[in-house]
Design a protein around this motif. Structure first.
Motif, PDB file in Angstrom:
ATOM      1  N   ILE A 224       0.837  -1.203   0.000  1.00 20.95           N
ATOM      2  CA  ILE A 224       0.000   0.000   0.000  1.00 20.95           C
ATOM      3  C   ILE A 224       0.869   1.249   0.000  1.00 20.95           C
ATOM      4  CG2 ILE A 224      -1.629   1.334   1.410  1.00 20.95           C
ATOM      5  CD1 ILE A 224      -2.795  -1.415   2.302  1.00 20.95           C
ATOM      6  N   LEU A 225       1.887   1.277   0.842  1.00 14.83           N
ATOM      7  CA  LEU A 225       2.735   2.462   0.931  1.00 14.83           C
ATOM      8  C   LEU A 225       3.569   2.650  -0.336  1.00 14.83           C
ATOM      9  CD1 LEU A 225       3.868   2.237   4.665  1.00 14.83           C
ATOM     10  CD2 LEU A 225       2.136   3.736   3.649  1.00 14.83           C
ATOM     11  N   GLU A 226       3.988   1.558  -0.957  1.00 11.82           N
ATOM     12  CA  GLU A 226       4.754   1.665  -2.206  1.00 11.82           C
ATOM     13  C   GLU A 226       3.908   2.244  -3.334  1.00 11.82           C
ATOM     14  OE1 GLU A 226       6.116  -2.281  -2.877  1.00 11.82           O
ATOM     15  OE2 GLU A 226       7.621  -2.216  -1.264  1.00 11.82           O
ATOM     16  N   ASN A 227       2.597   2.086  -3.234  1.00 12.27           N
ATOM     17  CA  ASN A 227       1.693   2.577  -4.281  1.00 12.27           C
ATOM     18  C   ASN A 227       0.948   3.844  -3.846  1.00 12.27           C
ATOM     19  OD1 ASN A 227       1.336   0.470  -6.704  1.00 12.27           O
ATOM     20  ND2 ASN A 227       1.795  -0.651  -4.800  1.00 12.27           N
ATOM     21  N   LYS A 228       1.501   4.529  -2.861  1.00 11.94           N
ATOM     22  CA  LYS A 228       0.822   5.702  -2.286  1.00 11.94           C
ATOM     23  C   LYS A 228       0.477   6.734  -3.356  1.00 11.94           C
ATOM     24  CE  LYS A 228       2.317   7.589   1.576  1.00 11.94           C
ATOM     25  NZ  LYS A 228       3.068   8.418   2.558  1.00 11.94           N
ATOM     26  N   ALA A 229       1.426   7.104  -4.186  1.00 12.60           N
ATOM     27  CA  ALA A 229       1.189   8.153  -5.188  1.00 12.60           C
ATOM     28  C   ALA A 229       0.034   7.783  -6.116  1.00 12.60           C
ATOM     29  CB  ALA A 229       2.457   8.427  -5.984  1.00 12.60           C
ATOM     30  N   ARG A 230       0.013   6.539  -6.559  1.00 18.49           N
ATOM     31  CA  ARG A 230      -1.058   6.112  -7.463  1.00 18.49           C
ATOM     32  C   ARG A 230      -2.400   6.088  -6.746  1.00 18.49           C
ATOM     33  NH1 ARG A 230      -3.551   1.403  -8.814  1.00 18.49           N
ATOM     34  NH2 ARG A 230      -2.192   0.114  -7.486  1.00 18.49           N
TER      35      ARG A 230
END
Length: 432
Positions: free
Chosen positions: A134-140
């Protein structure tokens, strides 16, 4: 009406027109013809407006609307509309605002309009991996959330951050809570937050082998906090035989009582909300959300504590309140409720943050008024005097009769409507 309880099953009630609803209620022996005539909206809020605001509308319940006066907040004068049924609330805040005025009134701050939408993830096999995904995809994920409220994004708001919390509490099933942090600008923002949380939930679910359950805002808005302070010299505090220093020290001790005892803190904070909720109602804001957030905020340390505290410092009484206030100046009833629109014209606030700062100052004033009364003559004397006026009016006293009825009510210390009616009868028949 007969003594049997009428049925609460009225098929298709929500589809009915105003007259059809009244007829159905009369036929079901829930209302009489006289009740219906009384209920017919006659003010600025007609039936159609009421029916758009709530479901199954049958009328309008009014509250007294008054003005808190004397407020000087951050160097600006404010006339503060307050909707409340409790005697003494408006008089109390106006009195304290007058005391605070010569020394600069109230100084305020506002932390901003960020709120939290919560997304509950359950059943995942690896919480560390789920959190990392989830955190790795925060921007998206933020971009996806913002697609659902482009207008708010254009105003400088929208989804700003994503945080995760793993909750593992004994007998309860483990769960990951995703916090979607959203700047709602000048709106309270509940509907927008829920829409964005719903919208991004699908994308979050794709990142985990668990499933999404709840998607809902939190009313604990601890990133949307208003602070108000005042500093009043002893010379302004003398009161009915009490020196200003005695009054200040009494208020300080009353504050300390609330700081160490949750039983007292609860009533301390209720008094604060007398003021804040009155402004919330008048301005068309959700006072239930504000109150739940305030009380949760008061308990965030693990012990329920006062929202406002007072202390003596260099010949002054100093007070400070810190309270979360999710309020808005756009949306909701503000769009179509004519009295609420008038309230905003009277307030002359330009943003939700400014409205929150005004509310915080009102809450601080209300708190000081209560503590001042408690620490000196007791709260009941002043409160009962105003309560007696309400009782006299309820008993049917006319404007030129109210003072005499109040005098006799206070003398006999039996402040009830039946007693007021007897007094009024005797006054009108020259027996008193």
């Amino acid at each position: 009406m007969n003594d049997e309880r009428p049925t609460s099953r009225i098929s298709g009630f929500f589809k009915m027109s105003q007259e059809e609803r009244y007829r159905a209620l009369i036929d079901a022996q829930i209302l009489t013809e006289e009740d219906v005539e009384y209920l017919r909206p006659s003010g600025e809020i007609g039936f159609d407006t009421a029916n758009h605001m709530i479901e199954n509308a049958i009328g309008v319940l009014e509250l007294p609307l008054g003005l808190g006066l004397n407020f000087l907040i951050d160097g600006k004068d404010y006339v503060v509309p307050m909707a409340v049924e409790e005697p003494s609330v408006i008089a109390a805040v106006s009195h304290i605002a007058k005391l605070a005025r010569p020394s600069g009134g109230f100084k305020t701050e506002y932390s901003g309009s960020r709120m939290i939408g919560q997304i509950q993830v359950v059943g995942a096999s690896d919480w560390d991996a789920t959190s990392a995904a989830i955190l790795e995809n925060k921007a998206r994920l933020l971009a996806v959330a913002n697609e659902f409220e482009p207008g708010m994004v254009a105003r400088g708001g929208g989804a700003k951050d994503i945080r995760v919390r793993l909750i593992e509490e004994g007998k309860y099933q483990s769960m990951l809570i995703v916090h979607l942090v959203i700047d709602t600008c000048d709106a309270m923002g509940a509907n927008m937050i829920n829409t964005m949380a719903e919208g991004v939930a699908q994308e979050i679910e794709k990142l985990t082998d668990g499933r999404i359950l709840l998607r809902i805002l939190s009313n604990l808005c601890d990133e949307r906090v208003a602070v108000a302070r005042c500093r009043i010299p002893f010379s302004e505090l003398g009161w009915r035989g009490f020196s200003g220093e005695d009054v200040a020290k009494g208020i300080e001790l009353a504050s300390q009582f609330a700081e160490v005892d949750p039983y007292r803190a609860t009533t301390h904070n209720k008094g604060i909300m007398n003021g804040i909720s009155s402004v919330c109602i008048a301005s068309g804001n959700d006072w239930r959300a504000v109150e739940s957030g305030a009380h949760a905020f008061a308990a965030r340390s693990g012990q329920y504590s006062p929202l406002a505290v007072w202390w003596v410092e260099d010949g002054h009484l100093v007070g400070e309140i810190e309270v979360p206030l999710a309020v808005g100046t756009v949306g909701g009833p503000i769009r179509f409720h004519p009295t609420v629109q008038l309230v905003h014209r009277i307030l002359r606030v330009e943003s939700a943050g400014e409205l929150a700062r005004v509310m915080a100052a009102v809450g601080l004033a209300q708190n000081m008024a209560a503590l001042k009364a408690l620490a000196t003559e007791g709260i009941q004397r002043g409160h009962m005097s105003l309560h007696a006026r309400s009782v006299a009016a309820t008993a049917g006293a006319l404007e030129d009769e109210i003072d005499d009825v109040v005098k006799h009510l206070l003398k006999c210390q039996d402040i009830k409507v039946d007693r007021a009616r007897r007094i009024l009868f005797e006054l009108r028949n020259s027996q008193l």
